[in-house]
Scaffold this motif. Structure first.
Motif, mmCIF file in Angstrom:
data_model
loop_
_atom_site.group_PDB
_atom_site.id
_atom_site.type_symbol
_atom_site.label_atom_id
_atom_site.label_comp_id
_atom_site.label_asym_id
_atom_site.label_seq_id
_atom_site.Cartn_x
_atom_site.Cartn_y
_atom_site.Cartn_z
ATOM 1 N N LEU A 179 0.889 -1.364 0.064
ATOM 2 C CA LEU A 179 -0.069 -0.086 0.063
ATOM 3 C C LEU A 179 0.765 1.285 -0.053
ATOM 4 O O LEU A 179 1.670 1.523 0.850
ATOM 5 C CB LEU A 179 -1.043 -0.022 1.169
ATOM 6 N N GLU A 180 0.776 2.076 -1.094
ATOM 7 C CA GLU A 180 1.091 3.342 -0.983
ATOM 8 C C GLU A 180 0.484 4.550 0.079
ATOM 9 O O GLU A 180 -0.735 4.157 -0.091
ATOM 10 C CB GLU A 180 1.124 3.963 -2.396
ATOM 11 N N THR A 181 1.357 5.313 0.677
ATOM 12 C CA THR A 181 0.705 5.890 1.948
ATOM 13 C C THR A 181 -0.098 7.210 1.807
ATOM 14 O O THR A 181 -0.465 7.874 2.784
ATOM 15 C CB THR A 181 1.682 6.106 2.895
ATOM 16 N N SER A 182 -0.213 7.732 0.652
ATOM 17 C CA SER A 182 -0.835 8.920 0.506
ATOM 18 C C SER A 182 -2.133 9.197 1.021
ATOM 19 O O SER A 182 -2.743 10.220 1.369
ATOM 20 C CB SER A 182 -0.733 9.780 -0.729
ATOM 21 N N CYS A 183 -2.738 8.007 0.984
ATOM 22 C CA CYS A 183 -4.130 7.884 1.504
ATOM 23 C C CYS A 183 -4.533 7.878 2.947
ATOM 24 O O CYS A 183 -5.330 8.067 3.623
ATOM 25 C CB CYS A 183 -4.989 6.582 1.078
ATOM 26 N N ILE A 184 -3.194 7.832 3.467
ATOM 27 C CA ILE A 184 -3.183 7.715 5.005
ATOM 28 C C ILE A 184 -3.169 9.273 5.497
ATOM 29 O O ILE A 184 -1.976 9.568 5.433
ATOM 30 C CB ILE A 184 -2.123 6.971 5.988
ATOM 31 N N ILE A 185 -4.237 9.742 6.145
ATOM 32 C CA ILE A 185 -4.259 11.097 6.391
ATOM 33 C C ILE A 185 -4.296 11.614 8.085
ATOM 34 O O ILE A 185 -4.468 12.662 8.604
ATOM 35 C CB ILE A 185 -5.453 11.880 5.875
ATOM 36 N N GLN A 186 -4.076 10.407 8.871
ATOM 37 C CA GLN A 186 -4.204 10.557 10.425
ATOM 38 C C GLN A 186 -2.804 9.745 10.942
ATOM 39 O O GLN A 186 -2.492 8.706 10.605
ATOM 40 C CB GLN A 186 -5.196 9.759 10.896
ATOM 41 N N PRO A 187 -2.074 10.554 11.880
ATOM 42 C CA PRO A 187 -1.152 9.660 12.604
ATOM 43 C C PRO A 187 -1.795 8.274 12.952
ATOM 44 O O PRO A 187 -0.838 7.471 12.881
ATOM 45 C CB PRO A 187 -0.809 10.745 13.692
ATOM 46 N N ASP A 188 -2.858 8.454 13.619
ATOM 47 C CA ASP A 188 -3.303 7.085 13.989
ATOM 48 C C ASP A 188 -3.579 6.205 13.213
ATOM 49 O O ASP A 188 -3.574 4.949 13.322
ATOM 50 C CB ASP A 188 -4.754 7.275 14.852
ATOM 51 N N GLY A 189 -3.992 6.643 11.895
ATOM 52 C CA GLY A 189 -3.940 5.765 10.652
ATOM 53 C C GLY A 189 -2.706 5.026 10.569
ATOM 54 O O GLY A 189 -3.112 3.649 10.136
ATOM 55 N N TYR A 190 -1.616 5.324 10.681
ATOM 56 C CA TYR A 190 -0.658 4.608 10.394
ATOM 57 C C TYR A 190 -0.342 3.698 11.398
ATOM 58 O O TYR A 190 -0.057 2.294 10.837
ATOM 59 C CB TYR A 190 0.694 5.534 10.516
ATOM 60 N N ASP A 191 -0.628 3.963 12.710
ATOM 61 C CA ASP A 191 -0.773 2.824 13.640
ATOM 62 C C ASP A 191 -1.821 1.794 13.434
ATOM 63 O O ASP A 191 -1.562 0.459 13.221
ATOM 64 C CB ASP A 191 -0.905 3.451 15.071
ATOM 65 N N LEU A 192 -2.851 2.285 13.112
ATOM 66 C CA LEU A 192 -3.861 1.191 12.676
ATOM 67 C C LEU A 192 -3.636 0.271 11.338
ATOM 68 O O LEU A 192 -3.881 -0.857 11.602
ATOM 69 C CB LEU A 192 -5.333 1.860 12.397
ATOM 70 N N VAL A 193 -3.375 1.119 10.369
ATOM 71 C CA VAL A 193 -2.777 0.255 9.313
ATOM 72 C C VAL A 193 -1.735 -0.548 9.460
ATOM 73 O O VAL A 193 -1.820 -1.825 9.007
ATOM 74 C CB VAL A 193 -2.575 1.369 8.261
ATOM 75 N N ALA A 194 -0.763 -0.378 10.267
ATOM 76 C CA ALA A 194 0.579 -0.906 10.473
ATOM 77 C C ALA A 194 -0.085 -2.242 11.151
ATOM 78 O O ALA A 194 0.486 -3.396 11.128
ATOM 79 C CB ALA A 194 1.559 -0.187 10.982
ATOM 80 N N ASP A 195 -0.956 -1.935 12.070
ATOM 81 C CA ASP A 195 -1.443 -3.060 13.090
ATOM 82 C C ASP A 195 -2.007 -4.129 12.207
ATOM 83 O O ASP A 195 -2.011 -5.219 12.439
ATOM 84 C CB ASP A 195 -2.355 -2.629 14.164
ATOM 85 N N GLU A 196 -2.880 -3.643 11.180
ATOM 86 C CA GLU A 196 -3.571 -4.414 10.297
ATOM 87 C C GLU A 196 -2.807 -5.345 9.222
ATOM 88 O O GLU A 196 -2.730 -6.445 9.217
ATOM 89 C CB GLU A 196 -4.791 -3.786 9.491
ATOM 90 N N ILE A 197 -1.768 -4.629 8.675
ATOM 91 C CA ILE A 197 -1.224 -5.195 7.539
ATOM 92 C C ILE A 197 0.166 -5.511 7.780
ATOM 93 O O ILE A 197 0.916 -5.970 6.849
ATOM 94 C CB ILE A 197 -1.495 -4.484 5.858
ATOM 95 N N GLY A 198 0.629 -4.802 8.652
ATOM 96 C CA GLY A 198 2.073 -4.772 8.864
ATOM 97 C C GLY A 198 2.808 -3.701 8.243
ATOM 98 O O GLY A 198 2.519 -3.175 7.105
ATOM 99 N N VAL A 199 3.946 -3.153 9.049
ATOM 100 C CA VAL A 199 4.583 -1.884 8.657
ATOM 101 C C VAL A 199 5.373 -2.269 7.311
ATOM 102 O O VAL A 199 5.803 -1.427 6.405
ATOM 103 C CB VAL A 199 5.530 -1.167 9.709
ATOM 104 N N ASP A 200 5.868 -3.415 7.164
ATOM 105 C CA ASP A 200 6.592 -3.954 6.028
ATOM 106 C C ASP A 200 5.720 -3.671 4.592
ATOM 107 O O ASP A 200 6.364 -3.682 3.491
ATOM 108 C CB ASP A 200 7.003 -5.172 6.097
#
Lengths: 243, 246
Positions: free
Chosen positions: B181-202
């Motif tokens: 996933l390319e990240t320009s859609c993530i518009i919240q700091p919390d969004g990064y944490d949530l997305v990373a929890d869900e799919i992995g930061v890698d």
């Protein structure tokens, strides 16, 4: 410099929101970014239960001086909207009225919206109006011609044709616009200042749908003078929202 | 807020060229000045001409821009599968020129990922082992892309994801090891944490959509997220490096 947030939403409903206390999150953000006031409307009132959502905002602004409220109305529920305005706009901690996005309700120049504005005139407060397509901006301009004494704050949604919207409202001095993280196209802030002047552009955090770091980053990156930045993030909101 | 992150940044989602949809300056000079301001080491860009007019012309222009940038701007080739004739030759030509990545724009070119010419194109890229980015703003498209590549040794990065299909995209990225996933859609700091929890930061690759969008609107949510510096480094540079080098 203290910031004034001209528009945020109480409501914890997008996929990027964490579970937990949204008000506590907004308070933390306010502290971190030195936000003096957050002007807040209810997403629940806009998309769910009108009265329940507005009541939550009323409770919040009564208890917490950091927040000011907008009352949400719905052109499909004229009587209920009238009651909501009567209940809340007589209180000092409410600033204005939010019209739901036309895609959720009716065009700004529809009979129903016109009836709502007529009911609201007595409260002498600004309206927040979401513009999604350039037609919405044209309809908003038509509305201001029928109600020349009322001020409108035009807010973008993601994907709005904001470049056209700015041009359409350029000469309508009772319409101001917000800079928000919901619309991040580069140059849009400079264009707003260029067309509308530095007094008609306000900062809106767009919380909780979007984090204020997006829009504050945009304002920092935009080619503006320090005076213009101050006008956007603080001074204009004081004037426009009579704070 | 700090203008620079202090972390290395490679941006996988940038543009150069004339933008027919709005009067936004997408010149290489503007992109380079943004990169300098925010400490971006390299930007992977597509030329607008390849997207909105003709792939061959646009990819040629991209080569020229890249040469003139002294290696700071790295060209990404784009092909419109609806042109169909000669797409294999165009892929070969660009690979010979050193392109390492392709990108596709179904939304702007009025096609859908399930169309037969794109399936054929994906098969060619699989044979050649070339990863690609694809814009994926519409509901249903991520699922179609997953169906196309699920059994293939091919890496795909979904870009330009929107609020309305984010849930579908997370489901797809989580379920397949070769979709990022390319990240320009993530518009919240919390969004990064949530997305990373869900799919992995890698699985996250930093992209800004600059100069079309304000660069800070993409970078600051990541910098303000609770991800560790090591994880931010993965998002900002290492995950993309792994994809391209593979």
């Amino acid at each position: 410099m203290p910031l004034i947030d001209a528009y945020a939403e109480l409501g914890w409903w997008t996929i990027q929101n964490r579970d937990g206390d949204e008000i506590a999150m907004m308070e933390r953000v306010a502290q971190r970014y030195n936000i003096e006031f957050i002007s807040v409307a209810s997403a629940e009132a806009m998309r769910g239960d009108l009265s329940l959502g507005n009541r939550k905002v009323a409770e919040l602004v009564a208890q917490n001086p950091k927040f000011r409220g907008y009352v949400v109305v719905n052109p499909n529920h004229l009587e209920a909207s009238s009651e909501e305005m009567k209940r809340n706009l007589t209180k000092g901690n409410f600033l204005g009225i939010v019209l739901p996005p036309p895609s959720l309700a009716h065009p700004f120049n529809s009979w129903r919206t016109m009836e709502l504005i007529k009911m609201a005139r007595r409260y002498d407060c600004p309206f927040v109006a979401f513009v999604e397509i350039s037609f919405d901006a044209q309809a908003l301009v038509a509305l201001t011609k029928s109600f020349p004494g009322i001020k409108f704050l035009m807010v973008p949604n993601q994907g709005s044709d904001w470049w056209a919207a700015l041009k359409i409202v350029e000469d309508v001095t009772n319409i101001s616009v917000v800079v928000s993280g919901l619309l991040t196209e580069r140059g849009i802030i400079e264009q707003a200042i260029s067309l509308l002047g530095e007094r008609r552009v306000l900062w809106a955090s767009g919380m909780t749908r979007v984090h204020p770091t997006c829009s504050l980053g945009m304002i920092q990156e935009a080619e503006l003078t320090e005076r213009q930045r101050n006008m956007i993030v603080e001074v204009n909101a004081k004037h426009w929202l009579s704070l | 807020m700090a203008a620079q992150s202090g972390l290395p940044i490679v941006d996988c989602n940038t543009w150069v060229g004339f933008y027919p949809r709005q009067a936004i300056d997408l010149s290489p000079q503007v992109l380079l000045s943004i990169m300098k301001r925010y400490g971006v080491a390299r930007a992977l860009f597509v030329h607008t001409t390849a997207v909105f007019y003709d792939a061959r012309t646009g990819n040629d222009l991209a080569v020229q821009v890249a040469k003139e940038s002294g290696g700071l701007l790295i060209p990404v080739a784009s092909i419109n599968p609806m042109q169909y004739r000669g797409i294999g030759e165009e892929i070969d030509r660009r690979l010979q020129q050193g392109f390492r990545l392709f990108r596709f724009f179904p939304q702007w070119q009025n096609w859908q990922p399930k169309v037969a010419p794109f399936r054929e194109l994906v098969n060619i890229l699989t044979e050649k082992g070339v990863p690609f980015l694809i814009d994926c703003p519409k509901v249903g498209w991520a699922t179609e892309i997953a169906d196309l590549v699920q059994d293939k040794p091919l890496t795909v990065v979904l870009s330009d994801v929107s609020e309305v299909n984010m849930g579908e995209v997370l489901c797809v990225v989580k379920s397949l090891p070769n979709i990022y996933l390319e990240t320009s859609c993530i518009i919240q700091p919390d969004g990064y944490d949530l997305v990373a929890d869900e799919i992995g930061v890698d699985k996250l690759v930093f992209g800004s959509n600059a100069p079309l969008h304000y660069f800070a609107s993409a970078l600051f949510p990541l910098l303000h997220s609770a991800l560790s510096d090591e994880d931010k480094r993965k998002v900002l540079v290492e995950n993309l490096r792994r994809i391209v080098q593979a």
